[in-house]
Design a protein around this motif. Structure first.
Motif, PDB file in Angstrom:
ATOM      1  N   ALA A  58       0.837  -1.200   0.000  1.00  0.00           N
ATOM      2  CA  ALA A  58       0.000   0.000   0.000  1.00  0.00           C
ATOM      3  C   ALA A  58       0.876   1.254   0.000  1.00  0.00           C
ATOM      4  CB  ALA A  58      -0.930   0.000   1.217  1.00  0.00           C
ATOM      5  N   ALA A  59       1.962   1.222   0.774  1.00  0.00           N
ATOM      6  CA  ALA A  59       2.876   2.360   0.811  1.00  0.00           C
ATOM      7  C   ALA A  59       3.546   2.577  -0.538  1.00  0.00           C
ATOM      8  CB  ALA A  59       3.927   2.145   1.902  1.00  0.00           C
ATOM      9  N   ALA A  90      -1.229  12.756   0.631  1.00  0.00           N
ATOM     10  CA  ALA A  90      -0.727  12.285  -0.660  1.00  0.00           C
ATOM     11  C   ALA A  90      -1.707  11.274  -1.243  1.00  0.00           C
ATOM     12  CB  ALA A  90       0.651  11.653  -0.482  1.00  0.00           C
ATOM     13  N   ALA A  91      -1.755  11.204  -2.559  1.00  0.00           N
ATOM     14  CA  ALA A  91      -2.655  10.253  -3.221  1.00  0.00           C
ATOM     15  C   ALA A  91      -2.222   8.823  -2.919  1.00  0.00           C
ATOM     16  CB  ALA A  91      -2.648  10.491  -4.721  1.00  0.00           C
ATOM     17  N   THR A  92      -3.204   7.967  -2.662  1.00  0.00           N
ATOM     18  CA  THR A  92      -2.900   6.568  -2.316  1.00  0.00           C
ATOM     19  C   THR A  92      -2.651   5.699  -3.545  1.00  0.00           C
ATOM     20  OG1 THR A  92      -5.272   6.102  -2.245  1.00  0.00           O
ATOM     21  CG2 THR A  92      -4.193   6.664  -0.158  1.00  0.00           C
ATOM     22  N   THR A  93      -2.818   6.267  -4.717  1.00  0.00           N
ATOM     23  CA  THR A  93      -2.549   5.531  -5.958  1.00  0.00           C
ATOM     24  C   THR A  93      -1.667   6.379  -6.868  1.00  0.00           C
ATOM     25  OG1 THR A  93      -4.564   6.418  -6.978  1.00  0.00           O
ATOM     26  CG2 THR A  93      -4.741   4.283  -5.878  1.00  0.00           C
ATOM     27  N   GLY A  94      -1.070   5.723  -7.818  1.00  0.00           N
ATOM     28  CA  GLY A  94      -0.235   6.443  -8.777  1.00  0.00           C
ATOM     29  C   GLY A  94       1.243   6.230  -8.563  1.00  0.00           C
ATOM     30  N   ILE A 148       1.685   4.869  -2.923  1.00  0.00           N
ATOM     31  CA  ILE A 148       1.510   6.290  -2.597  1.00  0.00           C
ATOM     32  C   ILE A 148       2.274   7.141  -3.601  1.00  0.00           C
ATOM     33  CG2 ILE A 148       1.878   8.082  -0.858  1.00  0.00           C
ATOM     34  CD1 ILE A 148       1.753   5.881   1.268  1.00  0.00           C
ATOM     35  N   ALA A 149       1.601   8.136  -4.146  1.00  0.00           N
ATOM     36  CA  ALA A 149       2.218   9.001  -5.146  1.00  0.00           C
ATOM     37  C   ALA A 149       3.416   9.736  -4.556  1.00  0.00           C
ATOM     38  CB  ALA A 149       1.186  10.012  -5.659  1.00  0.00           C
ATOM     39  N   GLY A 150       4.534   9.677  -5.268  1.00  0.00           N
ATOM     40  CA  GLY A 150       5.729  10.397  -4.847  1.00  0.00           C
ATOM     41  C   GLY A 150       6.737   9.574  -4.082  1.00  0.00           C
ATOM     42  N   VAL A 151       6.356   8.387  -3.623  1.00  0.00           N
ATOM     43  CA  VAL A 151       7.267   7.547  -2.851  1.00  0.00           C
ATOM     44  C   VAL A 151       8.185   6.779  -3.803  1.00  0.00           C
ATOM     45  CG1 VAL A 151       7.449   5.577  -1.272  1.00  0.00           C
ATOM     46  CG2 VAL A 151       5.700   7.332  -0.903  1.00  0.00           C
TER      47      VAL A 151
END
Length: 310
Positions: free
Chosen positions: A47-48, A155-159, A51-54
């Motif tokens: 799931a982490a 932060a968005a949880t998808t992408g 996260i968008a940007g990770v």
């Protein structure tokens, strides 16, 4: 520069406060990595990774990390701390327990409760119960930071498409042991993540009246229920519902305050709400100074009437 976010999770999913912290980490510049520590936490790590940007997720699993003991989690962070210029945790009970231990071991000054990232070494944080904003600059090689979730969008949880890397779990420190956990079961949204909150104050007069008046309105709005410190101290509501400087900091889309005078302690916990509705029979109550909509009325008449019209 690379920032490390200490994730809060339930081994299956990532808690909202972590998403706000990721946004703060991204504002620091450079890559963002997320540490997921626990047992059977592969689902949370995946799931982490979404996260968008990770850029990377570090998954550490072992018996010492099963119950989230601060001593062991801090040791896990310290094991990889040399790789990071910034280490960020949510300003929650868990984050406030872990971050100071990390800062002390690194011999750096912790920067607490930030609400804005000005630059990679400069941050804003509220002081004097939110009546003033301090701009703090750090020259430490590693910045250890706690993040006030209400100051940053989630932060968005998808992408995202981060890689997941496994790390060896640290040994048990032996300094503390897990005895038990009592979890409050509630069908309502979690207070700090709710989009709508209705809060009651001491004017409700009793626990029975608190439930009788506030519950129907919360049911109609699908809202979480909060309370002022005065209401909690009087025994009208449990401690985990307290909103304020010594309670929970919230910023919902809608905050309804009924019978709350608006002491500075309470305002510090909810004045960042998008829309504030205040109901109080005292037209001089400080709560009206921050309210978008104010109704001077007896809450025992106004709240049931409001609920009946929804």
């Amino acid at each position: 520069m690379t920032a490390l976010v200490i994730a809060e999770h339930d081994n299956q999913s990532i808690k909202t406060a972590t998403l706000n912290t990721v946004t703060a980490a991204l504002a620091c510049g450079g890559d963002v990595h997320v540490l997921v520590a626990g047992v059977g936490a592969a689902a949370a790590a995946q799931a982490a990774a979404q996260i968008a940007g990770v850029a990377k997720v570090i998954l550490a699993e072992g018996p010492s990390l099963k119950d989230g003991l601060a001593e062991n989690l801090a040791a896990q962070v310290l094991a990889i701390a040399s790789n990071y210029s910034h280490i960020l945790a949510p300003a929650t009970a868990s984050g406030k327990n872990v971050a100071p231990r990390v800062a002390a071991k690194l011999d750096v000054a912790q920067i607490s409760d930030i609400t804005k990232v000005v630059s990679a070494d400069t941050f804003e944080r509220p002081i004097y119960a939110g009546n003033a904003i301090a701009t703090v600059q750090s020259i430490d090689a590693t910045k250890v930071i706690t993040v006030r979730g209400t100051g940053f969008d989630a932060a968005a949880t998808t992408g995202g498409s981060a890689t997941v890397e496994n790390a060896a779990a640290v040994a048990d420190s032996g300094k503390s042991s897990f005895v038990g956990r009592e979890v409050t079961k509630n069908d309502r949204p979690e207070l700090t993540a709710a989009k709508i909150i209705v809060s009651g104050g001491r004017a409700l007069g009793s626990a029975e009246k608190f439930n009788e008046v506030m519950t129907p309105l919360a049911d109609k709005l699908g809202a979480a229920i909060g309370a002022s410190r005065a209401a909690v101290d009087a025994g009208y509501a449990p401690n985990d519902l307290q909103v304020g400087q010594t309670g929970k900091i919230v910023a919902p889309q809608l905050y309804v305050a009924a019978g709350i005078s608006g002491a500075i302690q309470h305002l510090a916990g909810m004045k960042d709400s998008k829309v504030i509705v205040a109901i109080n029979k005292d037209e001089e109550a400080p709560i009206f100074s921050v309210a978008d909509y104010g109704l001077v009325a007896d809450l025992f008449d106004a709240v049931p009437e409001m609920a009946s019209k929804l």
